[in-house]
Design an enzyme around this catalytic site. Structure first.
Site, PDB file in Angstrom:
ATOM      1  CE  LYS A 234      -3.624  -2.809   1.930  1.00 37.86           C
ATOM      2  NZ  LYS A 234      -4.862  -2.913   2.678  1.00 37.86           N
TER       3      LYS A 234
ATOM      4  N   GLY B  88      -7.425  -4.867   7.081  1.00 38.26           N
ATOM      5  CA  GLY B  88      -6.857  -3.987   8.099  1.00 38.26           C
ATOM      6  C   GLY B  88      -7.633  -3.952   9.410  1.00 38.26           C
TER       7      GLY B  88
ATOM      8  CB  SER C  15      -7.089  -9.503   8.957  1.00 37.47           C
ATOM      9  OG  SER C  15      -7.571  -8.171   9.058  1.00 37.47           O
TER      10      SER C  15
ATOM     11  CG  HIS D  91      -6.753  -3.132  -3.013  1.00 34.78           C
ATOM     12  ND1 HIS D  91      -7.357  -2.407  -2.012  1.00 34.78           N
ATOM     13  CD2 HIS D  91      -6.103  -4.158  -2.407  1.00 34.78           C
ATOM     14  CE1 HIS D  91      -7.063  -2.961  -0.844  1.00 34.78           C
ATOM     15  NE2 HIS D  91      -6.305  -4.020  -1.051  1.00 34.78           N
TER      16      HIS D  91
ATOM     17  CD  GLU E  67      -6.751  -0.362   1.012  1.00 28.09           C
ATOM     18  OE1 GLU E  67      -5.643  -0.189   0.473  1.00 28.09           O
ATOM     19  OE2 GLU E  67      -6.912  -1.098   2.014  1.00 28.09           O
TER      20      GLU E  67
ATOM     21  CD  GLU F 158      -7.245  -7.992  -0.745  1.00 20.52           C
ATOM     22  OE1 GLU F 158      -6.259  -8.378  -0.097  1.00 20.52           O
ATOM     23  OE2 GLU F 158      -7.382  -6.833  -1.145  1.00 20.52           O
TER      24      GLU F 158
HETATM   25  P1  13P Z   1      -4.421  -6.366   5.482  1.00 17.40           P
HETATM   26  O1  13P Z   1      -3.620  -7.633   5.322  1.00 17.40           O
HETATM   27  O2  13P Z   1      -3.641  -5.251   6.105  1.00 17.40           O
HETATM   28  O3  13P Z   1      -5.747  -6.629   6.106  1.00 17.40           O
HETATM   29  O4  13P Z   1      -4.722  -5.846   3.983  1.00 17.40           O
HETATM   30  C1  13P Z   1      -5.218  -6.739   3.067  1.00 17.40           C
HETATM   31  C2  13P Z   1      -5.167  -6.107   1.737  1.00 17.40           C
HETATM   32  O5  13P Z   1      -5.907  -5.182   1.443  1.00 17.40           O
HETATM   33  C3  13P Z   1      -4.171  -6.617   0.773  1.00 17.40           C
HETATM   34  O6  13P Z   1      -4.410  -6.134  -0.510  1.00 17.40           O
END
Ligand code: 13P
Length: 255
Positions: free
Chosen positions: A15, A177, A215, A101, A103, A171
Site C-alpha cells: 500500500k 486492516g 488480515s 483493489h 481501496e 478480499e
Molecule cells: P491487510 O492484510 O492489512 O488486512 O490488507 C489486506 C489487503 O488489502 C491486501 O491487498
C-alpha cells in the site's frame, strides 16, 4: 493437478508505505530467506509503491522474489498526469500488477469496467494481473456476498485472461486492516463459487490461482491457507514485516 494443489502465491501489498531504505531492507531480508530455502513450494511477490518498483526489481535480479505494482492505467501512455502504465511497470522490472483493489474502488471510484480495462492493459504489457473482488460488510449482512462477487468478477475479468496472466484475490472489505477474518468455511464457500465461475468461463479456469486477502498474518495463515481452493494470500500490513510475511509463505507452502 487439482485446483486446490496449485502452487501458492504469497503477494505483499505494501500500500502507501515504505521508503527507499525500507524497500532495501525488506527485499534483502526476503531474498536471504528465499535463498536459504530454495525448495520453498510457493511463489513470493512484493508490490511496493510505484516509486520503489524499479529499486525492488533491481534488488531482486537473479532471485525468485517477484515484484509488482499496485495499480496501472488502462492506457500504455499519454496525457494522464500522475498515472503509471502497465508498460512502465514492466519496463521497471515488474511482473505483476494489482488491479481493482477495494481501496482504489472506494478512494478513486473505480468500477469493474475500468478494472477489466486495466487488467487487459496489464496483459498487453506482459504482466500478470491480480484482480481483486470482495463484498462490504453491509453486503455480507444482507446475504449478498456471492451475488456481489459474481458481478464484480464478471465485470472485472477481461476475456483474454488465462491462468498464466490472471490471479484472483478475494478480499472481503470488512476484513481488510481490521484483524477480523471470515471463518475458513465462509472462505471455502466464496472460493468454491469463484472457482466455479472461472471454470465455466475459461478452459484453464481450474489452474487460475485464487488468493485470500484480509488480515492474513503468521498466526492465522495455517488455517486460511489450507482451505480448499485457496491458492495463496494477498497480504497488507503483515507484508511490511519480513518475519510475518515469511511465516505466511511457510504456512502456505506447508513447510
Ligand atoms: P491487510 O492484510 O492489512 O488486512 O490488507 C489486506 C489487503 O488489502 C491486501 O491487498
Amino acid at each position: 493437478m487439482s485446483a486446490s494443489r496449485l502452487r501458492p502465491l504469497i503477494a505483499g501489498n505494501w500500500k502507501m508505505n515504505g521508503s527507499r531504505a525500507q524497500t532495501e531492507a525488506l527485499v534483502q531480508d526476503l531474498k536471504g530467506r528465499l535463498a536459504s530455502q530454495p525448495g520453498l513450494a510457493a511463489d513470493l511477490l512484493v508490490c511496493p509503491p510505484a516509486p520503489y518498483v524499479a529499486q525492488a526489481a533491481a534488488l531482486t535480479a537473479g532471485s525468485a522474489l517477484a515484484v509488482g505494482g499496485q495499480d496501472c492505467h488502462a492506457k500504455q501512455s499519454g496525457a494522464h498526469t500522475g498515472d503509471v502504465s502497465a508498460a512502465m511497470l514492466a519496463d521497471a522490472g515488474g511482473r505483476y500488477v494489482i488491479v481493482g483493489h477495494s481501496e482504489r474502488r472506494a478512494d478513486h471510484g473505480e468500477g469493474s469496467e475500468l478494472v477489466a480495462a486495466k487488467a487487459k492493459a496489464a496483459h498487453e504489457a506482459g504482466l500478470i494481473a491480480i484482480v481483486c473482488v470482495g463484498e462490504t460488510e453491509a453486503e455480507r449482512d444482507r446475504g449478498a456476498t456471492l451475488d456481489v462477487i459474481s458481478s464484480q468478477l464478471e465485470g472485472s475479468v477481461p476475456a483474454d485472461a488465462e491462468a498464466a496472466n490472471l490471479v484472483i484475490a478475494y478480499e472481503p472489505v470488512w476484513a481488510i486492516g481490521t484483524g477480523r477474518t471470515p471463518t475458513p468455511e465462509d472462505v471455502a464457500t466464496v472460493h468454491a463459487h469463484i472457482r466455479g465461475l472461472l471454470k465455466a468461463w475459461f478452459k484453464d479456469g481450474p489452474e487460475m490461482r485464487i488468493l485470500y486477502g484480509g488480515s492474513v498474518k503468521g498466526s492465522n495463515a495455517g488455517s486460511l491457507m489450507h482451505v480448499p481452493e485457496v491458492n495463496g494470500a494477498l497480504v497488507g500490513g503483515a507484508s511490511l514485516k519480513a518475519e510475518e510475511f515469511w511465516a505466511i509463505a511457510l504456512a502456505a507452502a506447508g513447510a
